[in-house]
Design a protein around this motif. Structure first.
Motif, PDB file in Angstrom:
ATOM      1  N   MET A 145       0.840  -1.186   0.000  1.00  0.00           N
ATOM      2  CA  MET A 145       0.000   0.000   0.000  1.00  0.00           C
ATOM      3  C   MET A 145       0.886   1.250   0.000  1.00  0.00           C
ATOM      4  O   MET A 145       1.860   1.320   0.715  1.00  0.00           O
ATOM      5  N   ASN A 146       0.518   2.207  -0.785  1.00  0.00           N
ATOM      6  CA  ASN A 146       1.264   3.448  -0.887  1.00  0.00           C
ATOM      7  C   ASN A 146       0.516   4.534  -0.105  1.00  0.00           C
ATOM      8  O   ASN A 146      -0.564   4.959  -0.522  1.00  0.00           O
ATOM      9  N   HIS A 147       1.083   4.982   1.009  1.00  0.00           N
ATOM     10  CA  HIS A 147       0.415   5.954   1.873  1.00  0.00           C
ATOM     11  C   HIS A 147       0.527   7.388   1.352  1.00  0.00           C
ATOM     12  O   HIS A 147      -0.127   8.281   1.877  1.00  0.00           O
ATOM     13  N   LYS A 148       1.328   7.584   0.327  1.00  0.00           N
ATOM     14  CA  LYS A 148       1.502   8.913  -0.267  1.00  0.00           C
ATOM     15  C   LYS A 148       0.298   9.299  -1.130  1.00  0.00           C
ATOM     16  O   LYS A 148       0.044  10.468  -1.349  1.00  0.00           O
ATOM     17  N   ILE A 149      -0.444   8.285  -1.601  1.00  0.00           N
ATOM     18  CA  ILE A 149      -1.534   8.545  -2.526  1.00  0.00           C
ATOM     19  C   ILE A 149      -2.863   8.009  -2.016  1.00  0.00           C
ATOM     20  O   ILE A 149      -2.910   7.152  -1.142  1.00  0.00           O
ATOM     21  N   GLU A 150      -3.912   8.533  -2.612  1.00  0.00           N
ATOM     22  CA  GLU A 150      -5.259   8.008  -2.451  1.00  0.00           C
ATOM     23  C   GLU A 150      -5.730   7.667  -3.861  1.00  0.00           C
ATOM     24  O   GLU A 150      -5.549   8.464  -4.782  1.00  0.00           O
ATOM     25  N   ILE A 151      -6.302   6.500  -4.044  1.00  0.00           N
ATOM     26  CA  ILE A 151      -6.818   6.129  -5.360  1.00  0.00           C
ATOM     27  C   ILE A 151      -8.316   6.414  -5.369  1.00  0.00           C
ATOM     28  O   ILE A 151      -9.055   5.970  -4.487  1.00  0.00           O
ATOM     29  N   VAL A 152      -8.724   7.198  -6.369  1.00  0.00           N
ATOM     30  CA  VAL A 152     -10.120   7.613  -6.484  1.00  0.00           C
ATOM     31  C   VAL A 152     -10.634   7.311  -7.891  1.00  0.00           C
ATOM     32  O   VAL A 152      -9.856   7.188  -8.838  1.00  0.00           O
ATOM     33  N   ASP A 153     -11.952   7.234  -8.008  1.00  0.00           N
ATOM     34  CA  ASP A 153     -12.571   7.126  -9.325  1.00  0.00           C
ATOM     35  C   ASP A 153     -12.344   8.443 -10.073  1.00  0.00           C
ATOM     36  O   ASP A 153     -12.382   9.527  -9.469  1.00  0.00           O
ATOM     37  N   TYR A 154     -12.160   8.335 -11.364  1.00  0.00           N
ATOM     38  CA  TYR A 154     -11.995   9.539 -12.181  1.00  0.00           C
ATOM     39  C   TYR A 154     -13.269  10.382 -12.124  1.00  0.00           C
ATOM     40  O   TYR A 154     -14.379   9.861 -12.132  1.00  0.00           O
ATOM     41  N   HIS A 155     -13.064  11.685 -12.080  1.00  0.00           N
ATOM     42  CA  HIS A 155     -14.149  12.661 -12.162  1.00  0.00           C
ATOM     43  C   HIS A 155     -13.672  13.782 -13.085  1.00  0.00           C
ATOM     44  O   HIS A 155     -12.485  14.142 -13.051  1.00  0.00           O
ATOM     45  N   PRO A 156     -14.562  14.346 -13.905  1.00  0.00           N
ATOM     46  CA  PRO A 156     -14.143  15.412 -14.830  1.00  0.00           C
ATOM     47  C   PRO A 156     -13.463  16.615 -14.178  1.00  0.00           C
ATOM     48  O   PRO A 156     -12.729  17.335 -14.843  1.00  0.00           O
ATOM     49  N   ARG A 157     -13.650  16.802 -12.873  1.00  0.00           N
ATOM     50  CA  ARG A 157     -12.958  17.924 -12.223  1.00  0.00           C
ATOM     51  C   ARG A 157     -11.431  17.749 -12.286  1.00  0.00           C
ATOM     52  O   ARG A 157     -10.674  18.689 -12.097  1.00  0.00           O
ATOM     53  N   TYR A 158     -10.986  16.507 -12.543  1.00  0.00           N
ATOM     54  CA  TYR A 158      -9.552  16.218 -12.654  1.00  0.00           C
ATOM     55  C   TYR A 158      -9.058  16.234 -14.104  1.00  0.00           C
ATOM     56  O   TYR A 158      -7.918  15.851 -14.361  1.00  0.00           O
ATOM     57  N   THR A 159      -9.887  16.656 -15.032  1.00  0.00           N
ATOM     58  CA  THR A 159      -9.542  16.579 -16.458  1.00  0.00           C
ATOM     59  C   THR A 159      -8.205  17.233 -16.779  1.00  0.00           C
ATOM     60  O   THR A 159      -7.334  16.609 -17.384  1.00  0.00           O
ATOM     61  N   GLU A 160      -8.040  18.486 -16.422  1.00  0.00           N
ATOM     62  CA  GLU A 160      -6.834  19.221 -16.824  1.00  0.00           C
ATOM     63  C   GLU A 160      -5.579  18.609 -16.215  1.00  0.00           C
ATOM     64  O   GLU A 160      -4.580  18.410 -16.908  1.00  0.00           O
ATOM     65  N   GLN A 161      -5.623  18.308 -14.922  1.00  0.00           N
ATOM     66  CA  GLN A 161      -4.457  17.696 -14.274  1.00  0.00           C
ATOM     67  C   GLN A 161      -4.133  16.333 -14.883  1.00  0.00           C
ATOM     68  O   GLN A 161      -2.968  16.007 -15.103  1.00  0.00           O
ATOM     69  N   THR A 162      -5.181  15.549 -15.135  1.00  0.00           N
ATOM     70  CA  THR A 162      -4.973  14.214 -15.700  1.00  0.00           C
ATOM     71  C   THR A 162      -4.341  14.312 -17.080  1.00  0.00           C
ATOM     72  O   THR A 162      -3.371  13.605 -17.386  1.00  0.00           O
TER      73      THR A 162
END
Length: 163
Positions: free
Chosen positions: A1-18
């Protein structure tokens, strides 16, 4: 497990960063810039990929930045990208582990022959190179079909068959 990250479902609010993470990761891996303009990439991510794949993002807990993404349907991993400055920290492995854990059967993917780092990564995660050729990718590069056999799905099938 990587404690530095959280894995989330994609949402369009992340479009530009993604998109920016995806484009920089791909450029680093292939040594050439993304062929599509931002609008075409945005459309592909939100209208095509999101409609046909499960997409998960690795979000840095401290900053909220998108550090990685994976997209897969029931049988194919179609995308895996990790931000260049965040590679080799277990982010890609965490994303692949999630897809493998939720897979109902075997998985396949294509990687590019020139991308030695990706080839090593997939091999380390149990994927076997099966076919080398040019399988109609828009980059015009030689690619490799890789497969992973889901032993747990097989054992579940055997268990149900004899229960």
């Amino acid at each position: 497990m990587n404690h530095k990250i959280e894995i989330v479902d994609y949402h369009p609010r992340y479009t530009e960063q993604t998109m920016m993470m995806w484009r920089s990761s791909k450029e680093k891996a292939l040594g050439k810039p993304e062929a599509h303009d931002l609008e075409a990439h945005r459309y592909y991510l939100n209208r095509i990929l999101a409609a046909t794949n499960r997409i998960y993002l690795a979000i840095e807990r401290r900053t909220g930045r998108v550090l990685g993404m994976i997209a897969a349907d029931d049988t194919f991993i179609t995308q895996l990208y990790v931000a260049p400055g965040s590679q080799r920290q277990g982010i890609g492995s965490s994303l692949v582990h999630l897809i493998k854990e939720t897979a109902s059967g075997d998985l396949r993917l294509y990687t590019f022959e020139v991308n030695k780092g990706a080839r090593y990564f997939w091999e380390k995660h149990g994927f076997i190179e099966r076919e080398i050729g040019q399988h109609d990718n828009e980059e015009g590069l030689v690619d490799i079909l890789c497969e992973w056999h889901n032993r747990s799905a097989f054992s579940r099938t055997i268990h149900y068959a004899y229960s």
